[in-house]
Design a protein around this motif. Structure first.
Motif, short mmCIF file in Angstrom:
data_model
loop_
_atom_site.label_atom_id
_atom_site.label_comp_id
_atom_site.label_asym_id
_atom_site.label_seq_id
_atom_site.Cartn_x
_atom_site.Cartn_y
_atom_site.Cartn_z
N SER A 1 -33.84 -89.15 -31.43
CA SER A 1 -34.65 -88.31 -30.31
C SER A 1 -35.75 -87.81 -30.98
N ALA B 1 -28.00 -88.56 -23.89
CA ALA B 1 -28.13 -88.78 -25.32
C ALA B 1 -26.89 -88.41 -26.14
N THR B 2 -25.94 -87.80 -25.41
CA THR B 2 -24.66 -87.26 -26.02
C THR B 2 -23.50 -88.56 -26.10
N TYR C 1 -34.83 -88.03 -35.83
CA TYR C 1 -35.37 -86.93 -34.96
C TYR C 1 -36.74 -86.75 -35.39
N ALA D 1 -31.43 -85.48 -22.34
CA ALA D 1 -30.69 -84.96 -23.48
C ALA D 1 -29.09 -84.96 -23.31
N ARG D 2 -28.76 -85.02 -22.01
CA ARG D 2 -27.37 -84.93 -22.02
C ARG D 2 -26.86 -86.38 -21.85
N GLU E 1 -24.75 -79.27 -26.08
CA GLU E 1 -25.32 -80.51 -25.62
C GLU E 1 -26.13 -81.20 -26.70
N ILE F 1 -25.95 -84.77 -29.45
CA ILE F 1 -26.67 -86.09 -29.20
C ILE F 1 -26.33 -86.91 -30.33
#
Length: 280
Positions: free
Chosen positions: A200, A171-172, A236, A168-169, A192, A196
């Protein structure tokens, strides 16, 4: 950080077909794309997937078996980097299948107390040495290395628990991954999630846990939905799996039919998402 639910689950049957290799001096499990009679197409030979493991790291056979399956299904290389520098947050031999429930609603305060007192606290030094910022750095260095060496056109990621939060991080930013599947992640902040920038797909357990609370899961989906109206939309999806608890997508107890089905469906979700987004 490791949380109580990280120490529950089951070990899957099977023998990995990949191998452990060195990448810039760091161990990684490598499941290569299956051989093909034809020349590699742009949809497989130039695509790679990085599997970011849970707190048990490379020693847990489950993630290797999942990597092998993904490599076969996606017809591409799949890698599992060692996020813990040889010292996983939790030991496979300490995984107690029945210490925490395999299904929602059966955990007791005493179960969680025993996990914290007898499993988590004795390994607090190991856990701090692989705190989120350190795990993120190792993942970034690894992905940068394989991108440069293998010349992948796109790299996808799938992360479980600890690795889910790392994913997830990552993806930022647009610097590391092109698409990501996030499975029952360790704690991630609303900031966070808002940051993104890549497609995802979220694999979510039914039960509340100490990681991805139901409230935050609903907030996360709302964040992506609201982006549609702001002109900042990205692909998403969120899928919840009935009868599951944290860890089901990588440490399922297959004795329960609904857990078995959820595990299989989560793999189908992962494969379908990566196939669609990496081949666009």
């Amino acid at each position: 950080m490791s949380r109580p639910d990280c120490d529950s689950g089951s070990i899957l049957a099977g023998k990995p077909t990949g191998s452990v290799v060195k990448v810039n001096g760091t161990d990684a499990y490598f499941a290569p794309a299956p051989p093909s009679d034809s020349a590699p197409s742009e949809s497989n030979g130039s695509v790679g997937v990085v599997l970011l493991s849970d707190a048990f790291g490379i020693p847990l056979v489950n993630t290797k078996l999942i990597a092998d399956k993904l490599a076969n299904e996606l017809q591409c290389d799949v890698w599992i980097p060692d996020l813990f520098d040889g010292a996983p947050l939790l030991r496979v031999e300490g995984m107690e299948t029945q210490l925490l429930p395999d299904r929602p609603g059966y955990s007791t305060f005493w179960d969680k107390f025993r996990l914290i007192a007898f499993v988590i606290l004795p390994r607090i030094g190991t856990i701090l040495r692989s705190r989120p910022s350190v795990g993120d750095f190792r993942a970034k260095q690894f992905i940068k290395a394989i991108r440069e060496d293998r010349k992948y056109r796109k790299v996808g990621g799938v992360g479980y628990s600890y690795g889910g939060a790392v994913a997830a991080r990552l993806a930022t930013t647009l610097d590391y991954l092109d698409s990501v599947v996030i499975c029952h992640p360790a704690p991630v902040s609303i900031k966070e999630i808002k940051g993104i920038k890549i497609p995802s797909s979220w694999v979510c357990a039914e039960a509340e846990d100490d990681m991805f609370f139901k409230k935050k899961r609903m907030q996360a989906e709302a964040i992506f939905a609201n982006r549609k109206d702001s002109g900042d939309a990205i692909p998403y999806e969120f899928i919840d799996y009935k009868g599951t608890v944290h860890g089901f997508a990588c440490r399922p107890n297959l004795a329960f039919e609904d857990v078995k089905v959820a595990f299989e469906k989560s793999l189908e979700q992962t494969t379908a998402w990566l196939r669609k987004t990496l081949n666009e």
